[in-house]
Design a protein around this motif. Structure first.
Motif, PDB file in Angstrom:
ATOM      1  N   ALA A 146      10.689  67.408  45.514  1.00  0.00           N
ATOM      2  CA  ALA A 146      10.313  65.991  45.474  1.00  0.00           C
ATOM      3  C   ALA A 146       9.164  65.651  46.418  1.00  0.00           C
ATOM      4  N   PHE A 147       8.894  66.482  47.410  1.00  0.00           N
ATOM      5  CA  PHE A 147       7.767  66.161  48.294  1.00  0.00           C
ATOM      6  C   PHE A 147       6.441  66.220  47.535  1.00  0.00           C
ATOM      7  N   HIS A 148       6.436  66.890  46.383  1.00  0.00           N
ATOM      8  CA  HIS A 148       5.245  66.916  45.539  1.00  0.00           C
ATOM      9  C   HIS A 148       5.047  65.611  44.767  1.00  0.00           C
ATOM     10  N   PHE A 149       6.101  64.815  44.610  1.00  0.00           N
ATOM     11  CA  PHE A 149       6.070  63.697  43.665  1.00  0.00           C
ATOM     12  C   PHE A 149       5.227  62.511  44.130  1.00  0.00           C
ATOM     13  N   GLY A 150       5.010  62.393  45.435  1.00  0.00           N
ATOM     14  CA  GLY A 150       4.392  61.189  45.963  1.00  0.00           C
ATOM     15  C   GLY A 150       5.426  60.086  46.120  1.00  0.00           C
ATOM     16  N   HIS A 151       5.107  59.070  46.924  1.00  0.00           N
ATOM     17  CA  HIS A 151       6.095  58.022  47.207  1.00  0.00           C
ATOM     18  C   HIS A 151       6.568  57.327  45.932  1.00  0.00           C
ATOM     19  N   GLU A 152       5.647  56.875  45.115  1.00  0.00           N
ATOM     20  CA  GLU A 152       6.047  56.180  43.890  1.00  0.00           C
ATOM     21  C   GLU A 152       6.755  57.127  42.931  1.00  0.00           C
ATOM     22  N   GLY A 153       6.337  58.374  42.909  1.00  0.00           N
ATOM     23  CA  GLY A 153       7.015  59.355  42.075  1.00  0.00           C
ATOM     24  C   GLY A 153       8.446  59.586  42.517  1.00  0.00           C
ATOM     25  N   ARG A 154       8.679  59.620  43.822  1.00  0.00           N
ATOM     26  CA  ARG A 154      10.057  59.794  44.315  1.00  0.00           C
ATOM     27  C   ARG A 154      10.902  58.581  43.962  1.00  0.00           C
ATOM     28  N   ARG A 155      10.328  57.405  44.068  1.00  0.00           N
ATOM     29  CA  ARG A 155      11.053  56.194  43.675  1.00  0.00           C
ATOM     30  C   ARG A 155      11.406  56.261  42.175  1.00  0.00           C
ATOM     31  N   SER A 156      10.447  56.689  41.373  1.00  0.00           N
ATOM     32  CA  SER A 156      10.692  56.804  39.934  1.00  0.00           C
ATOM     33  C   SER A 156      11.741  57.869  39.634  1.00  0.00           C
ATOM     34  N   PHE A 157      11.686  58.971  40.367  1.00  0.00           N
ATOM     35  CA  PHE A 157      12.668  60.038  40.154  1.00  0.00           C
ATOM     36  C   PHE A 157      14.083  59.552  40.450  1.00  0.00           C
TER      37      PHE A 157
END
Length: 305
Positions: A146-157
């Motif tokens: 998840a550190f690859h996802f970016g902040h908004e990506g982690r929120r979306s995940f």
């Protein structure tokens, strides 16, 4: 999430650090590893694989997945953890944004689990012929991705995981996190670490539970694995850098791991600089396992969706 082509270069021989790690033993697993004091001295003899397996076992144990349950392994990489779930009797689906990783996972573990190219932060309607409908999965697992996802990506995940899980389901999220809310670039001014692994920033340790709560999750457990993962890996890195900084030390490393003979002088200098940059940000990073449950019912008593 990061562009798949750019991210793929972090896990290929385009990266001198990955090339070194591959020669040291990285293969179907690509995590840091979980090291204990009694076994740490053996790492120089065995390489990282036994410790990577230990980290995977600990992460999967937190899922408490049962035989027959449907489990999503998000950011599955080359498929080792997904295959372990399948071998335990789960109906396991591994997804990863990198086609090359999924190709390897299918070749190695296609008999025990299903795999599909998919973005865990924006899941398709189905993957590997498995519908990704609301409330259809029992467990979601995400180990060191998840550190690859970016902040908004982690929120979306987190939102996607909550949607996907049945009421009473569980997400286990294990990630590299930050001790501070300052941008990681403050401690990686030349972008060496971020460039090596193709990520923009790390999520602050204390923000993850807040984001999970906003998505609807209840935080069951938070485990701090910083010492057995990051701190002890840093000790090994210090030994490696000490050896790799001298000609005699490089020769000794090549005797133990012959594949390292493919590195030239510039490669050795680069990998030493990269490892030193990783050590420099060690004081502001943590390694955290979050066990997040989807409530069986909403507080009002209505069924959770």
């Amino acid at each position: 999430m990061d562009d798949s082509g750019d991210l793929a270069r972090a896990y290929s021989d385009d990266s001198v650090l990955f090339r070194v790690l591959r020669h040291l033993g990285w293969d179907s697993l690509a995590n840091i590893g979980y090291f204990t004091p009694p076994t740490l001295p053996f790492a120089a003899l065995t390489g990282p694989v036994p410790f990577q397996r230990r980290l995977a076992r600990r992460s999967l144990a937190l899922l408490d997945a049962r035989h027959g349950q449907l489990v999503l392994d998000a950011g599955c990489g080359r498929g080792d953890t997904t295959a372990r779930l399948g071998a335990a009797g789960c109906r396991a689906l591994g997804v990863d944004i990198q086609p090359a990783q999924i190709d390897q996972a299918r070749r190695r573990f296609g008999d025990s689990a299903r795999f599909a190219v998919a973005d865990a932060t924006a899941l398709p309607q189905q993957a590997a012929e498995i519908p990704l409908t609301d409330g259809s999965f029992d467990r979601v697992h995400c180990l060191e991705a998840a550190f690859h996802f970016g902040h908004e990506g982690r929120r979306s995940f987190l939102g996607e995981s909550f949607r996907l899980l049945r009421p009473g389901g569980r997400l286990v999220l294990v990630d590299v996190t930050s001790r501070t809310d300052q941008p990681i670039g403050t401690f990686d001014p030349d972008g060496i670490v971020r460039g090596t692994w193709r990520f923009d920033d790390l999520e602050p340790y204390e923000r993850y539970p807040l984001m999970a709560s906003a998505a609807g999750f209840t935080t069951r457990r938070i485990l701090d694995w910083t010492t057995p993962v990051l701190h002890r890996a840093a000790q090994l890195c210090a030994l490696f850098v000490a050896a790799a900084s001298t000609r005699a030390g490089r020769q000794a490393l090549c005797l133990r791991w012959p594949g390292l003979r493919t590195l030239d002088a510039r490669d050795w200098d680069e990998v030493v600089a990269v490892v030193r940059a990783h050590r420099a940000i060690g004081r502001v990073t943590r390694y955290t396992a979050y066990v997040l449950d989807k409530p069986a019912r909403l507080p009002t008593g209505r069924p959770a969706v």
